[in-house]
Design an enzyme around this catalytic site. Structure first.
Site, PDB file in Angstrom:
ATOM      1  N   ASP A 123       1.310  -9.262   3.925  1.00 62.73           N
ATOM      2  CA  ASP A 123       0.191  -8.884   4.804  1.00 62.73           C
ATOM      3  C   ASP A 123      -1.176  -9.101   4.143  1.00 62.73           C
ATOM      4  O   ASP A 123      -2.190  -9.170   4.833  1.00 62.73           O
ATOM      5  CB  ASP A 123       0.303  -7.403   5.202  1.00 62.73           C
ATOM      6  N   GLU A 163       0.981  -9.473  15.073  1.00 64.22           N
ATOM      7  CA  GLU A 163       1.756  -8.398  15.722  1.00 64.22           C
ATOM      8  C   GLU A 163       0.888  -7.164  15.995  1.00 64.22           C
ATOM      9  O   GLU A 163       1.157  -6.392  16.898  1.00 64.22           O
ATOM     10  CB  GLU A 163       2.967  -8.010  14.851  1.00 64.22           C
ATOM     11  N   ASP A 198       0.814  -1.224   0.000  1.00 62.65           N
ATOM     12  CA  ASP A 198       0.000   0.000   0.000  1.00 62.65           C
ATOM     13  C   ASP A 198       0.848   1.276   0.000  1.00 62.65           C
ATOM     14  O   ASP A 198       0.475   2.267  -0.633  1.00 62.65           O
ATOM     15  CB  ASP A 198      -1.004  -0.008   1.164  1.00 62.65           C
TER      16      ASP A 198
END
Ligand code: F6P
Length: 362
Positions: free
Chosen positions: A141, A236, A117
């Site tokens: 991700d 996380e 992104d």
């Protein structure tokens, strides 16, 4: 006149980048007779004027190789390039005009930007300044909108799952609670998929803030049912309901300044305090970004790369290639970066995980 296309890889690396570079370059050379230039170290190479010609031999034999032959950087936002200062007060300058000038020096008709992104947002801003750009979504991700998958994600899931499998056996032997922290930044795709594949008992993701009391009850309850170990997979970016993100460090010169990490240790301390159960922590870290891409990622990367090169030949700009229900499609980059693709609370995989007895701590 012979067209030239430029490629760069920016942001965090992941398995499959070389497979994309190979597919872009081979398609450009084989199908369209174009020249290919590789920019070194992401946008930093465009700021500093570093690039090289990529011939057929340069991209041969790299489909299985992890990392990126071009190098990358997640610290080189041309619209806020850090030149001095400290973490609290970085001194930033806008060097986007330099990027445009250097791109003109290359003489390319398109820039193919391979990134997540951050990279895609920068690409969209450069497009606004007239730079013709095509995006390819890359990240472990899986948080880029408008595509079912980014390449690199499947490989990271495979690595995390293998690690969970290994931790499972030692957890059984020692009758312990094992907490495995996986990456994923602000979204839980990696924890959700690897936790489900690895048969985790508790999965904690950013989209579902957890209740520590419920998590501990689950561990104690398992003991009462004769289960003497528990596997907890935590993102996380997970946090307790009403709690804060656990930040490992703040980096001064990155597009996204927070580096998450440490939630597993926080959780382990709380679990031991509340339940008395012996608990150990494993943080998978950058292991998840390394190594050979899975077959799925090699195929996806190759399809993405071929499509991007074809779009470049057609002089398309401002678009990203994407995977939608098995098909390769194109979407506006601005839509893809409008918001992060989070795990929806009503996602089928969440319901599925719950049906097979996994807890999200709520
Ligand atoms: O975006 C990919 C990613 O690996 C995240 O999952 C993680 O939070 C971050 O990058 C780590 O960044 P760095 O390599 O700068 O430590």
């Amino acid at each position: 006149m012979k067209k030239t296309i430029a490629i760069l890889t920016a942001g965090g690396d992941c398995p499959g980048i070389n497979a994309v570079i190979r597919a872009v370059a081979k398609t450009a050379i084989n199908d369209h007779g174009m020249d290919v230039v590789g920019i070194e170290d992401g946008f930093l190479g465009l700021i500093e004027g570093r690039w090289r010609q990529l011939g057929y031999e340069d991209v041969s034999d790299i489909i299985t190789r992890g990392g990126t032959i071009l190098g990358t950087s997640n610290k080189s936002d041309p619209f806020g390039f850090v030149v001095d200062g400290d973490v609290e007060h970085p001194e930033r300058v806008d060097v986007s005009d330099t990027v445009i000038k250097n791109f003109e020096r290359i003489g390319a008709s398109s820039l193919i930007a391979i990134g997540g992104d951050g990279t895609l947002s920068i690409s969209e801003k450069l497009r606004g300044k007239g730079l013709p750009v095509i995006g390819i979504p890359k990240t472990i991700d899986n948080d880029v909108s408008c595509t079912d998958y980014t390449f690199g994600f499947d490989s990271a899931v495979a690595t995390a799952t293998e690690a969970i499998d290994k931790i499972h056996t030692t957890a059984q032997s020692h009758h312990r609670v094992m907490i495995i922290e996986v990456m994923g930044r602000y979204v839980g795709w990696l924890a959700l998929c690897s936790g489900t594949a690895g048969g985790g008992d508790v999965i904690l993701i950013p989209e579902i803030p957890y209740d520590i009391g419920i998590v501990c009850n689950r561990l104690v309850e398992r003991g009462k049912r004769g289960k003497r170990f528990t596997i907890v997979v935590v993102s996380e970016g997970a946090k307790e309901s009403g709690g804060e993100l656990v930040v490992k460090k703040v980096v001064k010169d990155s597009h996204d300044r927070l580096r998450l990490g440490g939630i597993a240790e926080v959780l382990a301390a709380e679990v031991e305090k509340r339940t008395g159960l012996e608990t150990r922590v494993t943080v998978l870290g950058h292991l998840q970004r390394g190594g050979t891409p899975t077959a799925f990622d090699r195929v996806l990367a190759t399809r993405f790369g071929r499509e991007a090169a074809t779009l470049a030949c057609q002089s398309s700009t401002g678009v990203m290639v994407a995977l939608k229900c098995g098909d390769i499609v194109t979407v506006p980059i601005k839509d893809a970066v409008a918001e992060l693709k989070k795990v929806p609370r009503d996602h089928h995989l969440i319901a599925t995980a719950e049906s097979v007895g996994m807890s999200f701590g709520v």
